[in-house]
Design a protein around this motif. Sequence first.
Motif, mmCIF file in Angstrom:
data_model
loop_
_atom_site.group_PDB
_atom_site.id
_atom_site.type_symbol
_atom_site.label_atom_id
_atom_site.label_comp_id
_atom_site.label_asym_id
_atom_site.label_seq_id
_atom_site.Cartn_x
_atom_site.Cartn_y
_atom_site.Cartn_z
ATOM 1 N N ILE A 76 0.858 -1.189 0.000
ATOM 2 C CA ILE A 76 0.000 0.000 0.000
ATOM 3 C C ILE A 76 0.890 1.234 0.000
ATOM 4 C CG2 ILE A 76 -1.868 1.225 1.153
ATOM 5 C CD1 ILE A 76 -2.424 -1.384 2.711
ATOM 6 N N GLY A 77 0.761 2.067 -1.021
ATOM 7 C CA GLY A 77 1.524 3.311 -1.088
ATOM 8 C C GLY A 77 0.626 4.499 -0.820
ATOM 9 N N MET A 78 1.194 5.529 -0.186
ATOM 10 C CA MET A 78 0.430 6.725 0.151
ATOM 11 C C MET A 78 1.150 7.956 -0.371
ATOM 12 S SD MET A 78 -2.254 7.890 1.970
ATOM 13 C CE MET A 78 -2.784 9.382 2.832
ATOM 14 N N VAL A 79 0.435 8.790 -1.120
ATOM 15 C CA VAL A 79 0.957 10.067 -1.581
ATOM 16 C C VAL A 79 0.214 11.159 -0.824
ATOM 17 C CG1 VAL A 79 1.328 11.603 -3.546
ATOM 18 C CG2 VAL A 79 1.470 9.115 -3.864
ATOM 19 N N PHE A 80 0.928 11.833 0.076
ATOM 20 C CA PHE A 80 0.294 12.796 0.967
ATOM 21 C C PHE A 80 0.033 14.122 0.265
ATOM 22 C CE2 PHE A 80 2.515 9.805 3.677
ATOM 23 C CZ PHE A 80 1.588 9.552 4.687
ATOM 24 N N GLN A 81 -0.952 14.844 0.780
ATOM 25 C CA GLN A 81 -1.335 16.123 0.192
ATOM 26 C C GLN A 81 -0.165 17.101 0.146
ATOM 27 O OE1 GLN A 81 -4.872 17.836 1.901
ATOM 28 N NE2 GLN A 81 -4.422 19.887 1.166
ATOM 29 N N SER A 82 0.634 17.128 1.193
ATOM 30 C CA SER A 82 1.768 18.054 1.274
ATOM 31 C C SER A 82 3.042 17.482 0.660
ATOM 32 C CB SER A 82 2.034 18.402 2.744
ATOM 33 O OG SER A 82 2.409 17.239 3.463
ATOM 34 N N SER A 83 2.953 16.299 0.074
ATOM 35 C CA SER A 83 4.073 15.522 -0.459
ATOM 36 C C SER A 83 4.885 14.859 0.640
ATOM 37 C CB SER A 83 4.988 16.352 -1.360
ATOM 38 O OG SER A 83 4.292 16.833 -2.479
ATOM 39 N N ALA A 84 5.018 15.522 1.809
ATOM 40 C CA ALA A 84 5.658 14.934 2.996
ATOM 41 C C ALA A 84 7.084 14.465 2.729
ATOM 42 C CB ALA A 84 4.809 13.779 3.543
ATOM 43 N N LEU A 85 7.829 15.252 1.964
ATOM 44 C CA LEU A 85 9.244 14.954 1.792
ATOM 45 C C LEU A 85 10.014 15.402 3.032
ATOM 46 C CD1 LEU A 85 9.811 16.118 -1.903
ATOM 47 C CD2 LEU A 85 9.179 13.836 -1.063
ATOM 48 N N PHE A 86 11.103 14.720 3.315
ATOM 49 C CA PHE A 86 11.961 15.095 4.431
ATOM 50 C C PHE A 86 12.871 16.242 4.001
ATOM 51 C CE2 PHE A 86 10.951 10.603 5.152
ATOM 52 C CZ PHE A 86 10.414 10.673 6.429
ATOM 53 N N ASP A 87 12.738 17.391 4.656
ATOM 54 C CA ASP A 87 13.469 18.591 4.244
ATOM 55 C C ASP A 87 14.979 18.420 4.301
ATOM 56 O OD1 ASP A 87 11.090 19.912 3.822
ATOM 57 O OD2 ASP A 87 11.053 20.847 5.808
ATOM 58 N N SER A 88 15.452 17.578 5.213
ATOM 59 C CA SER A 88 16.899 17.435 5.410
ATOM 60 C C SER A 88 17.522 16.357 4.527
ATOM 61 C CB SER A 88 17.193 17.107 6.878
ATOM 62 O OG SER A 88 16.559 15.885 7.250
ATOM 63 N N LEU A 89 16.705 15.708 3.691
ATOM 64 C CA LEU A 89 17.208 14.642 2.831
ATOM 65 C C LEU A 89 17.133 15.068 1.369
ATOM 66 C CD1 LEU A 89 15.565 11.452 4.415
ATOM 67 C CD2 LEU A 89 17.802 12.453 4.913
ATOM 68 N N SER A 90 18.087 14.615 0.582
ATOM 69 C CA SER A 90 18.083 14.896 -0.855
ATOM 70 C C SER A 90 16.952 14.137 -1.532
ATOM 71 C CB SER A 90 19.412 14.472 -1.472
ATOM 72 O OG SER A 90 19.543 13.051 -1.431
ATOM 73 N N VAL A 91 16.736 14.452 -2.806
ATOM 74 C CA VAL A 91 15.734 13.728 -3.588
ATOM 75 C C VAL A 91 16.030 12.233 -3.566
ATOM 76 C CG1 VAL A 91 14.912 13.322 -5.946
ATOM 77 C CG2 VAL A 91 15.086 15.657 -5.073
ATOM 78 N N TYR A 92 17.284 11.882 -3.804
ATOM 79 C CA TYR A 92 17.662 10.464 -3.804
ATOM 80 C C TYR A 92 17.338 9.820 -2.459
ATOM 81 C CZ TYR A 92 20.367 6.186 -4.380
ATOM 82 O OH TYR A 92 20.734 4.865 -4.453
ATOM 83 N N GLU A 93 17.731 10.472 -1.376
ATOM 84 C CA GLU A 93 17.512 9.902 -0.049
ATOM 85 C C GLU A 93 16.034 9.819 0.285
ATOM 86 O OE1 GLU A 93 19.742 8.563 1.808
ATOM 87 O OE2 GLU A 93 21.439 9.088 0.539
ATOM 88 N N ASN A 94 15.241 10.774 -0.169
ATOM 89 C CA ASN A 94 13.793 10.717 0.058
ATOM 90 C C ASN A 94 13.167 9.513 -0.624
ATOM 91 O OD1 ASN A 94 12.054 12.902 1.510
ATOM 92 N ND2 ASN A 94 13.780 14.060 0.646
#
Length: 238
Positions: A76-94
């Motif tokens: 089950i995958g979830m795509v959050f409204q705010s995207s919920a990316l980790f600000d301290s991690l790069s795109v790759y790390e996210n």
Amino acid sequence: MISIHELGFDIDGKTILRDINLEVAPGTTMVIMGPSGCGKSTLLRLVCGLAKPTRGRVLISGKDVQSLTPAEHRSIGMVFQSSALFDSLSVYENVAFGLRRDKTYRPAEIEVRVREGLARVGLPEEDLLQKMPADLSGGMKKRVAIARTLAANPQVILYDEPTNGLDPIMAMTINKLIRSLQRDLGVTSLVVTHDLTTARHVGDHFGMMLDGALVETGTFDQILKSKHPVIRQFLNVS
């Protein structure tokens, strides 16, 4: 693929959802529409197991979501409204975050999945991998969030207001992406939105929620013909 039976959810004695019954067939996209505060996002939290229902249950492939093993839950995958990316991690790390927490993937396999996920959402550029979320536009953040979800090869993807805050051109890009993932990967999707353009473009079947209840289901044309006055007002149908 998703079966919801007599689902109810209360907080501090207040009923948030009541008597929700819904079936989402494998490989289809169900769109739940409704005004803000009607319980759409709460429904997604219950479907993905982030909250426990007060009444009823949610089944994924015939199994109660509350009893899924960690491996089964990764379907089950979830795509959050705010995207919920980790600000301290790069795109790759996210994008790699969930795979690394899994601890069953080798670094080389993680890299392949990260690159494949980003390419599938239209972000194959090498220089993007080390960028931080602060360097990304809203549409790019959304696509990175979808790539993170795809990295785990989910069978079910849940989208919470996927085009909220995006300009019309980027919103249509996300709409087309959701459709292409359904077509190319055969994923089953549950989308909640108050955006009628998004609903029309991504959905196979539709439901309308009002005050915590699912009051109408059917095709988009059937929803448009609803006699419910609040639904007609929401849809701007005279």
